[in-house]
Scaffold this motif. Structure first.
Motif, mmCIF file in Angstrom:
data_model
loop_
_atom_site.group_PDB
_atom_site.id
_atom_site.type_symbol
_atom_site.label_atom_id
_atom_site.label_comp_id
_atom_site.label_asym_id
_atom_site.label_seq_id
_atom_site.Cartn_x
_atom_site.Cartn_y
_atom_site.Cartn_z
ATOM 1 N N LEU A 221 -14.530 46.202 -13.478
ATOM 2 C CA LEU A 221 -15.838 46.353 -14.105
ATOM 3 C C LEU A 221 -16.865 45.557 -13.302
ATOM 4 C CD1 LEU A 221 -14.920 45.741 -17.869
ATOM 5 C CD2 LEU A 221 -14.927 47.914 -16.628
ATOM 6 N N LEU A 222 -17.976 46.192 -12.960
ATOM 7 C CA LEU A 222 -19.113 45.516 -12.349
ATOM 8 C C LEU A 222 -20.172 45.391 -13.439
ATOM 9 C CD1 LEU A 222 -19.322 47.500 -8.966
ATOM 10 C CD2 LEU A 222 -17.914 45.493 -9.520
ATOM 11 N N VAL A 223 -20.340 44.185 -13.957
ATOM 12 C CA VAL A 223 -21.083 43.965 -15.203
ATOM 13 C C VAL A 223 -22.376 43.218 -14.912
ATOM 14 C CG1 VAL A 223 -20.944 42.965 -17.506
ATOM 15 C CG2 VAL A 223 -18.853 43.819 -16.404
ATOM 16 N N TRP A 224 -23.466 43.691 -15.550
ATOM 17 C CA TRP A 224 -24.708 42.934 -15.439
ATOM 18 C C TRP A 224 -25.638 43.253 -16.599
ATOM 19 C CZ3 TRP A 224 -25.551 47.902 -14.192
ATOM 20 C CH2 TRP A 224 -26.837 48.405 -13.959
ATOM 21 N N ALA A 225 -26.613 42.365 -16.812
ATOM 22 C CA ALA A 225 -27.673 42.566 -17.806
ATOM 23 C C ALA A 225 -28.947 41.977 -17.214
ATOM 24 C CB ALA A 225 -27.327 41.898 -19.131
#
Length: 313
Positions: free
Chosen positions: A147-151
């Protein structure tokens, strides 16, 4: 929390990325959510969260109000360290030891950065408002799905210098540079899923959508959203999630994304957005201003294959 539990149960995703979740070092809040989900018959035995940049002091007066300890002076907007972080809940084992945290990456180090900051602030200002993570999930037969996760920061609430808009653009651009091998970091190995909250619609938002559009059309990624974005009204205010052929998740805008790597086959995608007469609609409105985006992946066969990686801001 009851509304969130009901929504997560209705979504029934195997992997959840949650945004706007306060971080605490003992993961007590996340563990409490796990307990409530398990009691409701929706167990998520695996969790992952790292300290976000939100609320972490820079030591500078970033917003120019004469003080250096305000929420806008932090690495990412936050009244305290850990405010509004991210978390992963999963039915698949999380390889926490193999996770990579890019959250300390300096904004000034991004190729072709749009940072407007002075040199002294550039020396400490991180790119990630919340975080950029690579989180491996362990599948059957030794396989891995990352998973490549960002916000990202909303591209508004700043001023004529458009600092938030510039940063929002560059937070999306980070992934393109990483996937293309343009950073001094190893690019992610496929299969992977780019998942999180861009806070930007590629057509209608107030922002700089070039980097996001580049991700949506990137040959290493697939965009499972239905076509038809150009048909929307100005500012997204006329969007109707019941009839339009776009994955809205926030009013008439598309703000959250689940973008699988191109080697994965997408079986379906959508937004959990029931009709107004459905009792779940009121529960969703209580749980969040956004609606959960989901994608079904079927290429990864076997008992550990994820049915629905989902972004749930």
């Amino acid at each position: 929390m009851a509304a969130a539990v009901a929504v997560i149960g209705a979504l029934d995703a195997d992997v959840l990325v949650l945004t706007g979740v306060d971080y605490d070092h003992g993961h007590a809040a996340l563990a409490a959510l796990q307990d409530r989900l398990a009691a409701a018959g929706h167990p998520y035995p695996h969790r992952f969260a790292l300290p976000p940049n939100t609320g972490v002091a820079t030591g500078f007066d970033v917003d120019g109000d004469g003080r250096s300890r305000g929420a806008r002076d932090a690495q990412g907007w936050g009244r305290f360290a850990g405010a509004g972080g991210m978390a992963v809940l999963s039915r698949l084992p999380v390889d926490a030891a193999g996770a990579v945290d890019h959250s300390a990456f300096l904004w000034a180090d991004l190729p072709r950065t749009l940072s407007p900051d002075p040199p002294e602030l550039r020396a400490v200002q991180r790119l990630s408002t919340t975080g950029h993570w690579q989180v491996p999930l362990r599948l059957a037969e030794g396989r891995v799905l990352t998973l490549l996760v960002w916000a990202a920061t909303p591209p508004v609430f700043d001023g004529p210098g458009d600092r938030n808009g510039r940063r929002n653009h560059d937070e999306a651009a980070f992934w393109q540079h990483l996937i293309d091998g343009e950073l001094r970091l190893p690019p992610p190995a496929a299969p992977f899923v780019l998942i999180g909250e861009a806070q930007l619609d590629p057509v209608d938002s107030n922002g700089r959508p070039a980097a996001l559009r580049a991700l949506l059309s990137h040959p290493a990624l697939s965009d499972p959203a239905p076509r038809g974005m150009a048909a929307r009204s100005d500012a997204g205010q006329g969007g109707d999630p019941a009839t339009d052929t776009v994955l809205y998740d926030f009013g008439g805008l598309r703000a959250s994304y689940v973008l699988p790597s191109a080697d994965l086959r997408v079986g379906g995608a959508g937004v959990l957005w029931p009709d107004a007469g459905n009792p779940l609609a009121a529960t969703l409105a209580t749980a969040s201003r956004h609606r959960p985006v989901w994608v079904d992946l079927f290429t990864l066969s076997g008992p550990d294959a994820p049915r629905s990686p989902a972004a749930s801001p």
